[in-house]
Design a protein around this motif. Structure first.
Motif, PDB file in Angstrom:
ATOM      1  N   PHE A 141      48.827  61.803   5.927  1.00 26.55           N
ATOM      2  CA  PHE A 141      49.654  62.062   7.114  1.00 26.55           C
ATOM      3  C   PHE A 141      50.966  62.581   6.654  1.00 26.55           C
ATOM      4  O   PHE A 141      51.481  61.716   6.025  1.00 26.55           O
ATOM      5  CB  PHE A 141      49.671  60.895   7.995  1.00 26.55           C
ATOM      6  N   THR A 142      51.154  63.739   7.132  1.00 29.59           N
ATOM      7  CA  THR A 142      52.782  64.219   6.965  1.00 29.59           C
ATOM      8  C   THR A 142      53.257  63.979   8.149  1.00 29.59           C
ATOM      9  O   THR A 142      52.600  63.997   9.428  1.00 29.59           O
ATOM     10  CB  THR A 142      52.997  65.402   6.331  1.00 29.59           C
ATOM     11  N   GLU A 143      54.569  64.183   8.422  1.00 30.79           N
ATOM     12  CA  GLU A 143      55.265  64.406   9.652  1.00 30.79           C
ATOM     13  C   GLU A 143      54.845  65.459  10.616  1.00 30.79           C
ATOM     14  O   GLU A 143      55.113  65.620  11.780  1.00 30.79           O
ATOM     15  CB  GLU A 143      56.785  64.595   9.529  1.00 30.79           C
ATOM     16  N   ASP A 144      54.184  66.461   9.830  1.00 31.31           N
ATOM     17  CA  ASP A 144      53.754  67.882  10.630  1.00 31.31           C
ATOM     18  C   ASP A 144      52.363  67.364  11.004  1.00 31.31           C
ATOM     19  O   ASP A 144      51.699  68.571  11.526  1.00 31.31           O
ATOM     20  CB  ASP A 144      53.816  68.981   9.624  1.00 31.31           C
ATOM     21  N   THR A 145      51.518  66.631  10.687  1.00 34.25           N
ATOM     22  CA  THR A 145      50.211  66.303  11.084  1.00 34.25           C
ATOM     23  C   THR A 145      50.329  66.285  12.633  1.00 34.25           C
ATOM     24  O   THR A 145      51.184  65.715  13.132  1.00 34.25           O
ATOM     25  CB  THR A 145      49.727  64.878  10.442  1.00 34.25           C
ATOM     26  N   PRO A 146      49.300  66.790  13.373  1.00 36.64           N
ATOM     27  CA  PRO A 146      49.250  67.140  14.823  1.00 36.64           C
ATOM     28  C   PRO A 146      48.951  65.565  15.381  1.00 36.64           C
ATOM     29  O   PRO A 146      48.293  64.692  14.622  1.00 36.64           O
ATOM     30  CB  PRO A 146      48.133  67.781  15.093  1.00 36.64           C
ATOM     31  N   ILE A 147      49.589  65.302  16.477  1.00 38.30           N
ATOM     32  CA  ILE A 147      49.289  64.005  17.143  1.00 38.30           C
ATOM     33  C   ILE A 147      47.891  63.942  17.711  1.00 38.30           C
ATOM     34  O   ILE A 147      47.399  65.096  18.280  1.00 38.30           O
ATOM     35  CB  ILE A 147      50.371  63.809  18.346  1.00 38.30           C
ATOM     36  N   HIS A 148      47.130  63.122  17.512  1.00 44.87           N
ATOM     37  CA  HIS A 148      45.755  63.018  17.769  1.00 44.87           C
ATOM     38  C   HIS A 148      45.080  61.659  17.833  1.00 44.87           C
ATOM     39  O   HIS A 148      44.582  61.371  16.910  1.00 44.87           O
ATOM     40  CB  HIS A 148      45.001  63.953  16.697  1.00 44.87           C
ATOM     41  N   THR A 149      45.227  61.090  19.055  1.00 43.93           N
ATOM     42  CA  THR A 149      45.228  59.684  19.084  1.00 43.93           C
ATOM     43  C   THR A 149      43.928  59.170  19.477  1.00 43.93           C
ATOM     44  O   THR A 149      43.083  60.022  20.107  1.00 43.93           O
ATOM     45  CB  THR A 149      46.241  59.040  20.113  1.00 43.93           C
ATOM     46  N   SER A 150      43.351  57.790  19.017  1.00 42.28           N
ATOM     47  CA  SER A 150      42.080  57.535  19.544  1.00 42.28           C
ATOM     48  C   SER A 150      42.050  56.364  20.477  1.00 42.28           C
ATOM     49  O   SER A 150      41.226  56.307  21.155  1.00 42.28           O
ATOM     50  CB  SER A 150      41.616  56.799  18.235  1.00 42.28           C
ATOM     51  N   SER A 151      43.185  55.505  20.345  1.00 43.73           N
ATOM     52  CA  SER A 151      42.977  54.302  21.361  1.00 43.73           C
ATOM     53  C   SER A 151      43.969  54.336  22.574  1.00 43.73           C
ATOM     54  O   SER A 151      45.114  54.935  22.373  1.00 43.73           O
ATOM     55  CB  SER A 151      43.091  52.848  20.580  1.00 43.73           C
ATOM     56  N   PRO A 152      43.866  53.610  23.449  1.00 37.89           N
ATOM     57  CA  PRO A 152      44.946  53.574  24.572  1.00 37.89           C
ATOM     58  C   PRO A 152      46.403  52.860  24.046  1.00 37.89           C
ATOM     59  O   PRO A 152      47.224  53.620  24.241  1.00 37.89           O
ATOM     60  CB  PRO A 152      44.404  52.551  25.590  1.00 37.89           C
ATOM     61  N   TYR A 153      46.114  52.074  22.939  1.00 35.80           N
ATOM     62  CA  TYR A 153      47.438  51.675  22.064  1.00 35.80           C
ATOM     63  C   TYR A 153      48.032  53.142  21.305  1.00 35.80           C
ATOM     64  O   TYR A 153      49.313  53.172  21.888  1.00 35.80           O
ATOM     65  CB  TYR A 153      47.029  50.542  21.170  1.00 35.80           C
ATOM     66  N   SER A 154      47.278  53.478  20.723  1.00 38.43           N
ATOM     67  CA  SER A 154      47.886  54.879  20.180  1.00 38.43           C
ATOM     68  C   SER A 154      48.503  55.792  20.847  1.00 38.43           C
ATOM     69  O   SER A 154      49.478  56.587  20.505  1.00 38.43           O
ATOM     70  CB  SER A 154      47.008  55.230  18.851  1.00 38.43           C
ATOM     71  N   SER A 155      47.690  56.064  22.120  1.00 35.21           N
ATOM     72  CA  SER A 155      48.139  57.135  23.028  1.00 35.21           C
ATOM     73  C   SER A 155      49.501  56.600  23.644  1.00 35.21           C
ATOM     74  O   SER A 155      50.315  57.619  23.822  1.00 35.21           O
ATOM     75  CB  SER A 155      47.019  57.213  24.052  1.00 35.21           C
ATOM     76  N   SER A 156      49.701  55.513  23.964  1.00 37.92           N
ATOM     77  CA  SER A 156      50.862  55.012  24.637  1.00 37.92           C
ATOM     78  C   SER A 156      52.041  55.091  23.442  1.00 37.92           C
ATOM     79  O   SER A 156      53.168  55.511  23.951  1.00 37.92           O
ATOM     80  CB  SER A 156      50.682  53.563  24.927  1.00 37.92           C
ATOM     81  N   LYS A 157      51.753  54.944  22.385  1.00 39.13           N
ATOM     82  CA  LYS A 157      52.787  55.090  21.207  1.00 39.13           C
ATOM     83  C   LYS A 157      53.005  56.644  20.994  1.00 39.13           C
ATOM     84  O   LYS A 157      54.258  56.885  20.842  1.00 39.13           O
ATOM     85  CB  LYS A 157      52.531  54.523  20.039  1.00 39.13           C
ATOM     86  N   ALA A 158      52.231  57.230  21.145  1.00 40.69           N
ATOM     87  CA  ALA A 158      52.475  58.493  20.960  1.00 40.69           C
ATOM     88  C   ALA A 158      53.360  59.378  22.309  1.00 40.69           C
ATOM     89  O   ALA A 158      54.081  60.131  21.939  1.00 40.69           O
ATOM     90  CB  ALA A 158      50.997  59.541  20.814  1.00 40.69           C
ATOM     91  N   GLY A 159      52.780  58.846  23.222  1.00 41.51           N
ATOM     92  CA  GLY A 159      53.535  58.950  24.555  1.00 41.51           C
ATOM     93  C   GLY A 159      54.893  59.006  24.317  1.00 41.51           C
ATOM     94  O   GLY A 159      55.931  59.531  24.805  1.00 41.51           O
ATOM     95  N   ALA A 160      55.252  57.593  24.118  1.00 44.71           N
ATOM     96  CA  ALA A 160      56.756  57.176  23.556  1.00 44.71           C
ATOM     97  C   ALA A 160      57.386  58.046  22.759  1.00 44.71           C
ATOM     98  O   ALA A 160      58.602  58.572  22.921  1.00 44.71           O
ATOM     99  CB  ALA A 160      56.694  55.762  23.215  1.00 44.71           C
ATOM    100  N   ASP A 161      56.705  58.520  21.679  1.00 45.30           N
ATOM    101  CA  ASP A 161      57.383  59.270  20.741  1.00 45.30           C
ATOM    102  C   ASP A 161      57.643  60.535  21.346  1.00 45.30           C
ATOM    103  O   ASP A 161      58.683  61.288  20.863  1.00 45.30           O
ATOM    104  CB  ASP A 161      56.319  59.566  19.445  1.00 45.30           C
ATOM    105  N   LEU A 162      56.935  61.322  22.048  1.00 46.21           N
ATOM    106  CA  LEU A 162      56.998  62.502  22.635  1.00 46.21           C
ATOM    107  C   LEU A 162      58.447  62.346  23.516  1.00 46.21           C
ATOM    108  O   LEU A 162      59.191  63.466  23.600  1.00 46.21           O
ATOM    109  CB  LEU A 162      55.796  63.050  23.482  1.00 46.21           C
ATOM    110  N   LEU A 163      58.298  61.326  24.390  1.00 46.17           N
ATOM    111  CA  LEU A 163      59.516  61.169  25.409  1.00 46.17           C
ATOM    112  C   LEU A 163      60.839  61.069  24.755  1.00 46.17           C
ATOM    113  O   LEU A 163      61.746  61.654  25.090  1.00 46.17           O
ATOM    114  CB  LEU A 163      59.180  59.858  26.033  1.00 46.17           C
ATOM    115  N   VAL A 164      60.688  60.433  23.239  1.00 38.44           N
ATOM    116  CA  VAL A 164      61.951  60.186  22.752  1.00 38.44           C
ATOM    117  C   VAL A 164      62.338  61.611  22.210  1.00 38.44           C
ATOM    118  O   VAL A 164      63.456  61.715  22.155  1.00 38.44           O
ATOM    119  CB  VAL A 164      61.650  59.335  21.322  1.00 38.44           C
ATOM    120  N   LEU A 165      61.392  62.287  21.563  1.00 43.65           N
ATOM    121  CA  LEU A 165      61.774  63.600  21.176  1.00 43.65           C
ATOM    122  C   LEU A 165      62.405  64.324  22.236  1.00 43.65           C
ATOM    123  O   LEU A 165      63.097  65.257  22.119  1.00 43.65           O
ATOM    124  CB  LEU A 165      60.816  64.266  20.193  1.00 43.65           C
ATOM    125  N   ALA A 166      61.858  64.298  23.568  1.00 41.80           N
ATOM    126  CA  ALA A 166      62.300  65.099  24.714  1.00 41.80           C
ATOM    127  C   ALA A 166      63.566  64.681  24.971  1.00 41.80           C
ATOM    128  O   ALA A 166      64.334  65.511  25.379  1.00 41.80           O
ATOM    129  CB  ALA A 166      61.361  64.720  25.649  1.00 41.80           C
TER     130      ALA A 166
END
Ligand code: NAD
Ligand code: DAU
Length: 340
Positions: A141-166
């Motif tokens: 995984f590099t920082e450029d690897t696309p977000i591609h989540t599997s579990s509700p946990y990882s999806s919630s963390k990805a959602g938070a990351d996107l919000l932070v960058l927004a």
């Protein structure tokens, strides 16, 4: 500086508080933690003796609590560890993961916008990248690897990351994110693989290994994660993501076998159980960016870190036995009752 550390009564947050109090005694640390099932005030006993430390019980998703704390403390830096963090629990009940991990992050950043901070740092995970195949050891995984989540946990963390960058792009909030691999070390809640296996092996109980035990995790000693966050929140570039990991890939079976060897317990304790739904195969971090930009390198090899961790669990039985004797028993029965 005033630093608000959320989720500081949990595993990594508490290790981070001790790291900061030791490395930056001039800074004040204010811990905001809701003390959910995995938050433990006993973990912060030593910190409570330090006049530079303050503990506040509260929910990061509760706007009133968060805003009044910011009003009072006027923090310079906010580091957000507070989260629902266990994948298996997220499969059982996703809702609280969305509330804490996404809405809680939003509330904290809204307070940061209102009161003004020099840095909001989000503690994220390599799980936002999904998983890698076992037959491609050349992939990381590099920082450029696309977000591609599997579990509700990882999806919630990805959602938070996107919000932070927004919030960075839209409002110019000075944010940073670290995405770390699996941590291990002191104060790790015994629902997670390593402390679960240590505590059960010590009691000569069956060790539940999901599937064939061939899934790979990239293990990092918790103190090395703390040093990475400390560097990024103080010196990392605003608006940037940094991957954190130490090239310590192990299959789950290798980890469990190491624990059994160290404790002198038989491999017959290993019990293969029904796999986790959607189970990620392999995580592996490429930490080149944080090394190149900030000079970060992990200091602890897995072989040493696992010995220190096992020793800590042997020396601190009261800490984890108190957990095992409470509500945890219902959790274990629900999660493993029919599998073991
Ligand atoms: P943990 O489950 O041990 O601790 C979480 C802490 O957050 C607890 O003290 C809990 O009481 C607190 N908390 C939960 N909900 C809250 C809320 N609504 N308001 C305030 N406090 C709340 O978790 P951990 O393993 O220490 O993980 C900390 C962070 O690091 C999480 O954001 C997790 O996603 C991330 N992370 C963990 C790992 C790992 O291997 N454990 C690896 C990478 C990233
Ligand atoms: O990669 C970072 C992530 O690491 C963090 O974001 C999560 O918060 C943290 O919990 C951790 O997630 P994992 O799912 O990798 O950790 P866990 O300890 O739950 O499981 C590690 C591996 O061991 C995984 O492949 C599942 C397996 N396992 C786990 C348990 C609890 C078993 O085989 N048996 C078990 O009983």
């Amino acid at each position: 500086m005033n630093i608000i550390v959320t989720g500081g009564a949990g595993f990594i947050g508490s290790n981070f508080i001790y790291f900061e109090l030791d490395k930056h005694p001039e800074d004040r640390i204010i811990c905001l933690d809701a003390l959910t099932y995995c938050g433990n005030l006993a973990t912060l006993d030593e910190a409570m003796k330090n006049p530079q430390f303050r503990f506040v019980k509260g929910d990061i998703a509760d706007r009133e609590t968060v805003f009044s704390l910011f009003e009072e403390e006027k923090p310079d830096i906010v580091v957000n560890f507070a989260a629902e963090s266990h994948v298996d629990r997220s499969i059982d009940n996703p809702e609280i993961f969305l509330k804490t991990n996404i809405m809680g992050t939003q509330v904290l950043m809204d307070a940061c916008r209102k009161y003004g901070i020099t840095r909001y740092h989000q503690v994220s995970t390599d799980e936002v990248y999904g998983d890698l195949p076992l037959d491609r050891p050349d992939l990381f995984f590099t920082e450029d690897t696309p977000i591609h989540t599997s579990s509700p946990y990882s999806s919630s963390k990805a959602g938070a990351d996107l919000l932070v960058l927004a919030y960075y792009r839209t409002y110019g909030l000075p944010v940073s994110i670290t995405r770390c691999s699996n941590n291990y070390g002191p104060y790790h809640f015994p629902e997670k693989l390593i402390p679960l296996m240590i505590s059960r092996a010590l009691a000569d109980e069956a060790l539940p290994v999901y599937g064939k035990g061939e899934n790979v995790r990239d293990w990092l000693y918790v103190k090395d994660h703390c040093s990475a966050i400390d560097l990024v929140m103080r010196k990392g570039q605003v608006g940037e993501v940094y991957n954190v990991g130490g090239h310590n890939e192990k299959t789950n079976l290798e980890v469990v076998e190491t624990i059994l060897q160290q404790l002198g317990k038989p491999e017959s304790l290993i019990t293969y159980v029904t796999d986790r739904p959607g189970h990620d195969m392999r995580y592996a971090i490429d930490p080149t960016k944080i090394h190149r930009e900030l000079g970060w390198l992990p200091e602890t090899k897995f072989e040493d870190g696992i010995k220190m961790t096992i020793q800590w669990y042997l020396d601190n039985k009261e800490w984890w036995q108190n957990i095992l004797s409470g509500e945890y028993q219902n959790y274990f029965e629900k999660m493993y009752g029919e599998r073991l």
